[in-house]
Design a protein around this motif. Structure first.
Motif, short mmCIF file in Angstrom:
data_model
loop_
_atom_site.label_atom_id
_atom_site.label_comp_id
_atom_site.label_asym_id
_atom_site.label_seq_id
_atom_site.Cartn_x
_atom_site.Cartn_y
_atom_site.Cartn_z
N SER A 69 0.83 -1.21 0.00
CA SER A 69 0.00 0.00 0.00
C SER A 69 0.86 1.26 0.00
O SER A 69 0.56 2.21 -0.72
CB SER A 69 -0.92 0.01 1.22
OG SER A 69 -1.79 -1.08 1.20
N LEU A 70 1.90 1.27 0.81
CA LEU A 70 2.80 2.43 0.82
C LEU A 70 3.48 2.64 -0.53
O LEU A 70 3.60 3.77 -1.00
CB LEU A 70 3.85 2.26 1.91
CG LEU A 70 3.37 2.46 3.34
CD1 LEU A 70 4.47 2.10 4.32
CD2 LEU A 70 2.91 3.89 3.54
N ILE A 71 3.90 1.56 -1.16
CA ILE A 71 4.53 1.68 -2.48
C ILE A 71 3.54 2.24 -3.49
O ILE A 71 3.88 3.13 -4.29
CB ILE A 71 5.07 0.31 -2.94
CG1 ILE A 71 6.27 -0.09 -2.06
CG2 ILE A 71 5.48 0.34 -4.41
CD1 ILE A 71 6.75 -1.50 -2.27
N LEU A 72 2.31 1.77 -3.48
CA LEU A 72 1.29 2.28 -4.40
C LEU A 72 0.98 3.75 -4.13
O LEU A 72 0.80 4.53 -5.07
CB LEU A 72 0.02 1.44 -4.30
CG LEU A 72 0.11 0.02 -4.86
CD1 LEU A 72 -1.18 -0.76 -4.59
CD2 LEU A 72 0.40 0.06 -6.36
N THR A 76 1.58 6.78 -6.87
CA THR A 76 0.49 7.62 -7.35
C THR A 76 0.75 9.10 -7.05
O THR A 76 0.30 9.96 -7.81
CB THR A 76 -0.85 7.20 -6.73
OG1 THR A 76 -0.75 7.23 -5.31
CG2 THR A 76 -1.26 5.82 -7.19
N ILE A 77 1.49 9.40 -5.99
CA ILE A 77 1.81 10.79 -5.68
C ILE A 77 2.81 11.34 -6.70
O ILE A 77 2.70 12.47 -7.13
CB ILE A 77 2.37 10.92 -4.25
CG1 ILE A 77 1.25 10.66 -3.25
CG2 ILE A 77 2.98 12.29 -4.00
CD1 ILE A 77 1.70 10.63 -1.81
N ASN A 78 3.78 10.52 -7.09
CA ASN A 78 4.79 10.97 -8.06
C ASN A 78 4.16 10.91 -9.41
O ASN A 78 4.16 11.28 -10.35
CB ASN A 78 6.04 10.11 -8.01
CG ASN A 78 6.78 10.31 -6.70
OD1 ASN A 78 6.67 11.36 -6.10
ND2 ASN A 78 7.53 9.31 -6.30
#
Length: 78
Positions: A69-72, A76-78
């Motif tokens: 979840s943190l990776i996703l 998505t922020i970048n």
């Protein structure tokens, strides 16, 4: 043959079902977990169906979901 399952910290041990032996283990700061019927000590530990085995799996699965979840979120922020 019956075995007592005893626990000290996170270590499980299978000992023959003998009250005197169990008392010696309790004096060495082991705690009683369960009694199981098995052929030998290894089999006794395999037959133990406790929440400890399931809680480790749940912890690992939960940690994996959190990392993914943190990776996703970062992607998505970048």
């Amino acid at each position: 043959m019956k075995f007592y399952i005893v626990k000290k910290a996170q270590q499980l041990e299978a000992i023959p079902a003998n009250k005197e032996l169990l008392q010696r283990y309790k004096n060495n700061h082991y705690s009683y977990v369960n009694v199981v019927s098995a052929c030998n000590k290894e089999d006794a530990l395999k037959r133990l169906n406790t929440e400890q085995k399931h809680s480790k799996k749940r912890l690992i699965i939960g940690a994996n979901i959190a990392v993914i979840s943190l990776i996703l979120i970062i992607c998505t922020i970048n």
